[in-house]
Design an enzyme around this catalytic site. Structure first.
Site, PDB file in Angstrom:
ATOM      1  CG  ASP A   8      -0.326   0.180   2.537  1.00  0.00           C
ATOM      2  OD1 ASP A   8       0.931   0.234   2.594  1.00  0.00           O
ATOM      3  OD2 ASP A   8      -1.048   0.301   3.551  1.00  0.00           O
ATOM      4  CB  CYS A  66       1.233  -2.385   4.695  1.00  0.00           C
ATOM      5  SG  CYS A  66       1.063  -3.427   6.150  1.00  0.00           S
ATOM      6  CB  THR A  68       2.483  -2.583  10.876  1.00  0.00           C
ATOM      7  OG1 THR A  68       1.326  -3.095  10.197  1.00  0.00           O
ATOM      8  CG2 THR A  68       2.138  -1.296  11.600  1.00  0.00           C
ATOM      9  CG  HIS A  99      11.664 -24.443  11.947  1.00  0.00           C
ATOM     10  ND1 HIS A  99      11.798 -24.369  13.319  1.00  0.00           N
ATOM     11  CD2 HIS A  99      12.817 -25.018  11.498  1.00  0.00           C
ATOM     12  CE1 HIS A  99      12.967 -24.884  13.682  1.00  0.00           C
ATOM     13  NE2 HIS A  99      13.619 -25.272  12.602  1.00  0.00           N
ATOM     14  CG  HIS A 134      10.131 -28.213  10.564  1.00  0.00           C
ATOM     15  ND1 HIS A 134       9.751 -27.720  11.797  1.00  0.00           N
ATOM     16  CD2 HIS A 134      11.465 -28.475  10.650  1.00  0.00           C
ATOM     17  CE1 HIS A 134      10.808 -27.672  12.593  1.00  0.00           C
ATOM     18  NE2 HIS A 134      11.860 -28.132  11.920  1.00  0.00           N
TER      19      HIS A 134
END
Ligand code: RB5
Length: 143
Positions: A8, A66, A68, A99, A134
């Site tokens: 964004d 973005c 955060t 993992h 995993h």
């Protein structure tokens, strides 16, 4: 290898740096926008576009940004087959591949600087999924 990117407005500058960085290493990129840091846009649109490109197999990986890294990762993770990890340190970047077999990486432009972000991208791309125990856990996520 082809990597899809999207952001964004809050992640636009970081996304642009990552595109430049990847291209300088000879890695092909596919940029799904947005196109500038000034026009406010909705991050779910770009998270979805990149996630669909990854899920369809059109590209190998996706990287989204973005402010955060959180909102756009939440949107990406709604697409089946996507494992998008929000990462702010190199160790977690490596683990998200080793993992969790993360096929998308999400970074926050307002959280980390360019230098660390590029180190994270390089570490993530260089790390292989370890498989084994995993694999079972990742399959459980898919189910
Ligand atoms: C946009 O202002 C901001 O909310 C967005 O970039 C992101 O941080 C959301 O998770």
């Amino acid at each position: 290898m082809i990597i899809a990117l999207g952001s964004d407005h809050g992640g636009y500058n970081l996304k642009s740096e990552i595109v430049k960085h990847l291209e300088s290493k000879g890695i092909k990129t596919l940029d799904f926008g947005t196109e500038n840091a000034t026009d406010s846009v909705d991050y779910p649109i770009y998270g979805k576009k990149v996630a669909e490109a990854v899920a369809s197999g059109k590209v190998n990986y996706g990287i989204v940004c973005c402010g955060t890294g959180i909102g756009i990762s939440l949107a990406a993770n709604k697409i089946k087959g996507i494992r998008c990890a929000v990462v702010s340190d190199v160790f977690s970047a490596k683990m998200s591949k080793a993992h969790n077999n993360a096929n998308m990486l999400s970074l926050g432009e307002r959280v980390i600087g360019k230098g660390l972000a590029l180190e994270i991208v390089d570490a993530w791309l260089a790390t292989e999924f370890e498989g084994g125990r995993h694999e079972r856990r990742v399959s459980m996520i898919e189910d």
